[in-house]
Design a protein around this motif. Structure first.
Motif, mmCIF file in Angstrom:
data_model
loop_
_atom_site.group_PDB
_atom_site.id
_atom_site.type_symbol
_atom_site.label_atom_id
_atom_site.label_comp_id
_atom_site.label_asym_id
_atom_site.label_seq_id
_atom_site.Cartn_x
_atom_site.Cartn_y
_atom_site.Cartn_z
ATOM 1 N N SER A 1 0.859 -1.064 -0.249
ATOM 2 C CA SER A 1 -0.040 0.123 -0.044
ATOM 3 C C SER A 1 0.710 1.423 0.232
ATOM 4 O O SER A 1 0.336 2.687 -0.277
ATOM 5 N N CYS A 2 2.398 1.342 0.628
ATOM 6 C CA CYS A 2 2.544 2.762 0.151
ATOM 7 C C CYS A 2 3.671 3.110 -1.125
ATOM 8 O O CYS A 2 3.394 3.405 -1.256
ATOM 9 N N ILE A 3 2.986 1.771 -1.829
ATOM 10 C CA ILE A 3 3.586 2.282 -3.283
ATOM 11 C C ILE A 3 2.127 1.517 -4.182
ATOM 12 O O ILE A 3 2.652 1.673 -5.245
ATOM 13 N N TYR A 4 0.897 1.982 -3.240
ATOM 14 C CA TYR A 4 -0.411 1.471 -4.715
ATOM 15 C C TYR A 4 -1.374 2.399 -4.260
ATOM 16 O O TYR A 4 -1.423 3.547 -3.108
ATOM 17 N N PRO A 5 -1.051 3.258 -5.903
ATOM 18 C CA PRO A 5 -2.351 4.679 -5.512
ATOM 19 C C PRO A 5 -3.764 4.278 -5.108
ATOM 20 O O PRO A 5 -3.942 3.736 -5.556
#
Length: 159
Positions: free
Chosen positions: A59-63
């Motif tokens: 989730s840290c790189i999931y828009p």
């Protein structure tokens, strides 16, 4: 600002977000779901793992906008009435928690793994958790916890 609507832990949520926000930021800062940890903000450690439509995502790189209209599950959603989920219980019972920072990501990855492979082999467990890093446990306890959770979930499914 853009309206993000999603089903989060079986509840409908609508929140105004900036279009460039990542899902972890929205979960933590806008929805108060701080069980999702951010360790690296680069998709390397897996501490931020959540499920989107049952699939683990970093989730840290999931828009965040990619979650629009989808179902998102976080570690908070596993024990809605205070009863530990079998995966959470197994992690506690097998001392698979040291500092605890990586634990929510491991738990969510395990939930996804066991939904796909109810009786995973040792190698399937290793592969299923390969996106999660732990600097404290040495992984043996985590693997034991996954095996125990698989057994408990399979036993309950058979009853």
């Amino acid at each position: 600002m853009t309206l993000l609507e999603m089903n989060i832990n079986n509840r409908v949520a609508a929140v105004e977000i900036d279009p460039g926000e990542m899902l972890a930021q929205v979960l933590r800062d806008r929805l108060g779901l701080t069980g999702t940890k951010v360790g690296c903000e680069e998709g390397e450690c897996g501490a931020c793992t959540v499920l989107v439509d049952g699939e683990p995502v970093l989730s840290c790189i999931y828009p965040a906008l990619k979650a629009h209209g989808r179902s998102v599950s976080t570690v908070e959603g596993l024990a809605p009435e205070g009863q530990l989920h079998p995966v959470q219980k197994a992690f506690v019972e097998h001392s698979a928690i040291q500092c605890g920072y990586c634990t929510p990501g491991f738990v969510m990855s395990t939930v996804a793994l066991l939904a796909e492979k109810p009786r995973p082999s040792h190698q399937e467990i290793m592969d299923g958790l390969s996106g999660n890093l732990c600097r404290c446990t040495g992984y043996y306890q985590i693997i034991d916890a996954v095996k125990a959770a698989a057994t408990e979930l399979a036993d309950h499914a058979g009853s």
